[in-house]
Enzyme design. Sequence first.
Site, mmCIF file in Angstrom:
data_model
loop_
_atom_site.group_PDB
_atom_site.id
_atom_site.type_symbol
_atom_site.label_atom_id
_atom_site.label_comp_id
_atom_site.label_asym_id
_atom_site.label_seq_id
_atom_site.Cartn_x
_atom_site.Cartn_y
_atom_site.Cartn_z
ATOM 1 N N ASP A 1 1.011 0.834 -7.789
ATOM 2 C CA ASP A 1 2.050 1.843 -8.022
ATOM 3 C C ASP A 1 2.588 1.819 -9.453
ATOM 4 O OD1 ASP A 1 3.244 -0.621 -7.825
ATOM 5 O OD2 ASP A 1 4.909 0.043 -6.581
ATOM 6 N N GLY B 1 -12.269 5.509 8.500
ATOM 7 C CA GLY B 1 -12.374 6.677 9.376
ATOM 8 C C GLY B 1 -11.165 6.873 10.273
ATOM 9 N N ALA B 2 -9.975 6.637 9.721
ATOM 10 C CA ALA B 2 -8.752 6.817 10.524
ATOM 11 C C ALA B 2 -8.592 8.285 10.919
ATOM 12 C CB ALA B 2 -7.545 6.371 9.706
ATOM 13 N N ASP C 1 6.735 -3.518 -11.127
ATOM 14 C CA ASP C 1 7.805 -2.848 -11.873
ATOM 15 C C ASP C 1 9.072 -3.694 -12.005
ATOM 16 O OD1 ASP C 1 8.334 -2.551 -9.214
ATOM 17 O OD2 ASP C 1 8.572 -0.372 -9.257
ATOM 18 N N ASP D 1 0.071 -3.041 -4.770
ATOM 19 C CA ASP D 1 0.511 -1.693 -4.396
ATOM 20 C C ASP D 1 -0.133 -0.563 -5.218
ATOM 21 O OD1 ASP D 1 2.136 -3.079 -2.697
ATOM 22 O OD2 ASP D 1 3.976 -2.772 -3.847
ATOM 23 N N ALA E 1 -7.401 -15.583 -18.592
ATOM 24 C CA ALA E 1 -7.770 -14.745 -19.739
ATOM 25 C C ALA E 1 -6.730 -14.862 -20.852
ATOM 26 C CB ALA E 1 -7.915 -13.290 -19.286
ATOM 27 N N ARG F 1 -8.448 2.843 23.119
ATOM 28 C CA ARG F 1 -7.026 2.755 22.775
ATOM 29 C C ARG F 1 -6.684 3.520 21.492
ATOM 30 N NH1 ARG F 1 -6.080 -3.710 23.898
ATOM 31 N NH2 ARG F 1 -5.744 -3.485 26.128
ATOM 32 N N ARG G 1 10.916 -13.759 -7.122
ATOM 33 C CA ARG G 1 11.707 -12.571 -7.480
ATOM 34 C C ARG G 1 13.069 -13.141 -7.885
ATOM 35 N NH1 ARG G 1 8.441 -8.470 -5.334
ATOM 36 N NH2 ARG G 1 7.497 -8.886 -3.303
ATOM 37 N N GLY H 1 5.720 -10.150 -6.233
ATOM 38 C CA GLY H 1 4.738 -10.482 -5.192
ATOM 39 C C GLY H 1 3.430 -10.951 -5.799
ATOM 40 N N THR I 1 -0.111 -6.238 -8.992
ATOM 41 C CA THR I 1 0.513 -5.951 -7.693
ATOM 42 C C THR I 1 -0.520 -5.266 -6.811
ATOM 43 O OG1 THR I 1 2.083 -4.513 -6.520
ATOM 44 C CG2 THR I 1 1.543 -3.856 -8.751
ATOM 45 N N MET J 1 0.493 -2.495 3.678
ATOM 46 C CA MET J 1 1.544 -2.646 2.656
ATOM 47 C C MET J 1 1.475 -1.539 1.608
ATOM 48 S SD MET J 1 2.087 -6.630 1.768
ATOM 49 C CE MET J 1 3.231 -7.629 2.715
ATOM 50 N N GLY J 2 2.390 -1.603 0.681
ATOM 51 C CA GLY J 2 2.413 -0.631 -0.417
ATOM 52 C C GLY J 2 3.824 -0.278 -0.839
ATOM 53 N N ARG J 3 4.791 -0.954 -0.265
ATOM 54 C CA ARG J 3 6.212 -0.672 -0.538
ATOM 55 C C ARG J 3 6.459 0.829 -0.419
ATOM 56 N NH1 ARG J 3 9.937 -4.219 -2.678
ATOM 57 N NH2 ARG J 3 8.371 -5.522 -3.595
#
Length: 328
Positions: free
Chosen positions: A135, A191-192, A108, A133, A27, A168, A77, A16, A131, A175-177
């Site tokens: 992660d 502030g969720a 990864d 994510d 760089a 509401r 990919r 991604g 990425t 995202m974040g897999r």
Amino acid sequence: MVNSRVKKIGVLTSGGDAPGMNAAIRAVVRTCIYHGLEVVGIREGYNGLIEGHFTKMGPRSVSNIINLGGTILKSARSEAFRTPEGRKKAFENCQAQGVDALVCIGGDGTFTGAQIFSEEHGVKVIGVPGTIDNDIFGTDFTIGYDTALNTAMEAIDKIRDTATSHSRVFFVEVMGRDAGFIALNSGIATGAVDILIPEQHDSLEEMFDTFKKAQKRGKNSSIVVVAEGEKLGNIYDLAQSTKKEFPSYDIRITVLGHIQRGGSPSCADRVLASRLGYGAVIGLMKGLTNVMAGIRSNQLVYTPIEDAIKKHNEINQDLLQISEILAL
Ligand code: F6P
């Protein structure tokens, strides 16, 4: 000058796309040129390695890209690179072009490909974590994460305007897999009332309790940030269950999706990408291979690529607690 054992480096972006990948390419290219190494850009990740899409790069090939999102080298990919035949073709192209080392910018999946390729064919590889994510083990932050976080935050801020005006409940998917870093941090920043991430075992009852408490305290609108990898259920099921439990709630769903991957990289991502792209070339010049360049506690470090793939950065438990306390 550092003793150089590599002569020609290939750079590619894979998986991604992430904001800051261009700054990393820049760089890599300029550090190579500075140290008298040849450098080629490989188009479309590992597909380009297999198809032989190599382009000689110079300092001007990377002019005016530090501020651009996406990747000028394009990304993919690659299915073909998962096969021994694909990797053999890729190796033959490297040999024909005299490329003796690769800088692989990605996540990864990218690193897994790099590791197998290096073990099979002896080409030196170094990973650069790119990425949104965040992660990847071996670096405090991955390239693109900060920008994505800010994009998510700005989007959720806008959603809040409607949530408040119409009283509401909004479920917002980020995202974040399989990782909850974007959800947790964008949720705190906006502030969720609740944040659902795969690293924490949530239950519907706990979420309903949070809504009840919020109601009691006089809140008439709420935002719940949900990581796409949340195990309790997808955002549509969660919203449906909530509607069943609280029929009076006016519920809406927003999936932020790929807007989180695009846009001009933040200052933090540009600096991170510059440090890591530089660090990758220096690592190869020092004879390192099968490692990933990362920044930990503000220091450039190299982590075995195997650890970068297999190990995981832990979610900060303090942040989880803070998010609950501050949602009072
Ligand atoms: O790894 C980055 C990421 O954006 C994940 O957050 C998401 O799960 C995945 O890629 C989406 O991939 P694609 O763009 O191939 O659908």
